[in-house]
Each structure stands twice: as structure tokens, then as C-alpha cells.
Write a protein that holds these residues in place. Structure first.
Motif, short mmCIF file in Angstrom:
data_model
loop_
_atom_site.label_atom_id
_atom_site.label_comp_id
_atom_site.label_asym_id
_atom_site.label_seq_id
_atom_site.Cartn_x
_atom_site.Cartn_y
_atom_site.Cartn_z
N UNK A 37 6.84 1.15 -5.12
CA UNK A 37 7.09 2.50 -4.61
C UNK A 37 7.19 3.48 -5.77
N UNK A 38 7.94 3.11 -6.82
CA UNK A 38 8.08 3.98 -7.98
C UNK A 38 6.73 4.25 -8.63
N UNK A 39 5.91 3.24 -8.78
CA UNK A 39 4.59 3.42 -9.38
C UNK A 39 3.72 4.34 -8.54
N UNK A 40 3.76 4.17 -7.22
CA UNK A 40 2.95 5.02 -6.34
C UNK A 40 3.42 6.48 -6.42
N UNK A 41 4.75 6.69 -6.50
CA UNK A 41 5.27 8.05 -6.62
C UNK A 41 4.91 8.66 -7.96
N UNK A 42 4.95 7.88 -9.03
CA UNK A 42 4.57 8.38 -10.36
C UNK A 42 3.11 8.80 -10.37
N UNK B 219 0.84 -1.19 0.00
CA UNK B 219 0.00 0.00 0.00
C UNK B 219 0.88 1.24 0.00
N UNK B 220 0.45 2.27 -0.71
CA UNK B 220 1.09 3.57 -0.60
C UNK B 220 0.32 4.35 0.47
N UNK B 221 0.88 5.45 0.99
CA UNK B 221 0.11 6.25 1.95
C UNK B 221 -1.24 6.72 1.41
N UNK B 222 -1.33 7.00 0.10
CA UNK B 222 -2.61 7.40 -0.49
C UNK B 222 -3.61 6.25 -0.46
N UNK B 223 -3.13 5.01 -0.71
CA UNK B 223 -4.00 3.84 -0.62
C UNK B 223 -4.52 3.66 0.80
N UNK C 1 3.97 -0.94 3.41
CA UNK C 1 3.72 0.42 2.95
C UNK C 1 5.02 0.94 2.39
N UNK C 2 4.94 1.83 1.43
CA UNK C 2 6.16 2.34 0.83
C UNK C 2 5.99 3.75 0.32
N UNK C 3 7.10 4.42 0.20
CA UNK C 3 7.15 5.79 -0.29
C UNK C 3 8.50 6.37 0.05
N UNK D 265 11.65 3.86 0.82
CA UNK D 265 11.62 2.87 1.90
C UNK D 265 10.35 2.04 1.79
N UNK D 266 10.45 0.78 2.20
CA UNK D 266 9.28 -0.09 2.33
C UNK D 266 9.29 -0.62 3.76
N UNK D 267 8.17 -0.48 4.46
CA UNK D 267 8.05 -0.95 5.84
C UNK D 267 7.00 -2.06 5.87
#
Length: 155
Positions: A131-136, A37-41, A55-57, A101-103
Motif C-alpha cells: 500500500x505504501x509503495x502504491x501511494x508513493x 493490486x492498487x486501484x491504478x493497477x 487491493x489496497x490504498x 486498508x487492504x481488501x
């Protein structure tokens, strides 16, 4: 008992064994699945209670706070939303603010993610694809090298 009926019982017993094996395998897989999950998810859907998740970002600048007993608090962000994380243990050498980072862990009662494991980038060209996809998606993708992480990962 006729031959036809005996074959029917054997076929039924075989089907029952296959169905039982399939049910056991699916149950074992369900216990070991870890979703990303990303923080937005997390903001949109929340985290499943009692289930392990990743979670990652990016580690938010100025958010890392070292507490007593090797506890660390920091914030993971994807640019749109942020999520506080608490981790107890030794951090990876490459863990720092502004880095990917991924936690892995579980959601806490107070909205703080309780991490059991922290994964950091292993070199300057790698970032987990999730993480890259979530940031994009959030518009915060800023590659230092100018290349897509999926391309760098495939080399």
C-alpha cells in the motif's frame, strides 16, 4: 533384460516421479497465490476473473456507507484512481476514512470489488508495504510520523 537397460528404466521411473511431484506442487501453489493490486493497477490491467486478489490504498473520505445486514460499501483510492468495494461482515476496529486498508476478494460483474476480508492498519506507524509503495508511486504518500513504513516495519 540387461543391467544397463534395467538402470535406464529405474532412472526414467525416478524422473517421472519427480516431474509428477513438481507438477502437483506447482498446481497447489497456483491455487493459493493472492496478488496485490492498487486501484491504478486495476484501472490499467484489470483484475483476473474468478481469482482471489488483494487491493489496497486509502479509504476515500465520505465514501463509507453502512447498508443493511452488516454490508458496507466504500471506495479505495491511491490518489490517482478509485475502486468501489462491497463487504459484508464486521469491520476491523481501526477501519475508518482516510486510513490505509487492504481488501481481499474477487472482482464483481459490475466493476465493484467483492471483499471477503478487510485488513486495516494495526497502529499509527504501520501500513502494508504494498500500500505504501502504491501511494508513493501515485504521489499521495503522507506519513503522519515522517518515517518510511519499511523502516518502521523492520524495527
Amino acid at each position: 533384460m540387461t543391467r544397463k537397460r534395467r538402470r535406464l528404466y529405474i532412472a526414467f521411473a525416478g524422473l517421472l516421479c519427480v516431474a509428477t511431484a513438481a507438477a502437483l506442487i506447482l498446481t497447489a501453489f497456483e491455487d493459493n497465490l493472492v496478488f496485490f493490486y492498487s486501484p491504478s493497477d486495476v484501472q490499467a490491467k484489470g483484475l483476473p476473473e474468478g481469482r482471489t486478489a488483494r487491493i489496497g490504498g486509502l479509504v476515500e473520505e465520505g465514501s463509507v456507507e453502512h447498508l443493511d445486514d452488516d454490508r458496507v460499501e466504500f471506495v479505495v483510492t491511491d490518489g490517482a484512481h478509485s475502486l468501489p468495494v462491497v463487504y459484508q461482515g464486521a469491520l476491523p476496529d481501526l477501519f475508518r476514512e482516510g486510513q490505509g486498508v487492504v481488501a481481499e476478494g474477487q472482482a464483481g460483474d459490475n466493476g465493484v470489488f467483492q471483499a471477503r476480508e478487510i485488513l486495516a492498519r494495526h497502529d499509527e506507524n504501520y501500513m502494508p508495504a504494498e500500500v505504501a509503495d502504491a501511494l508513493k508511486e501515485s504521489g499521495e504518500w503522507r506519513p503522519e510520523t515522517g518515517e518510511d513504513p519499511a523502516e518502521a516495519k523492520s524495527r
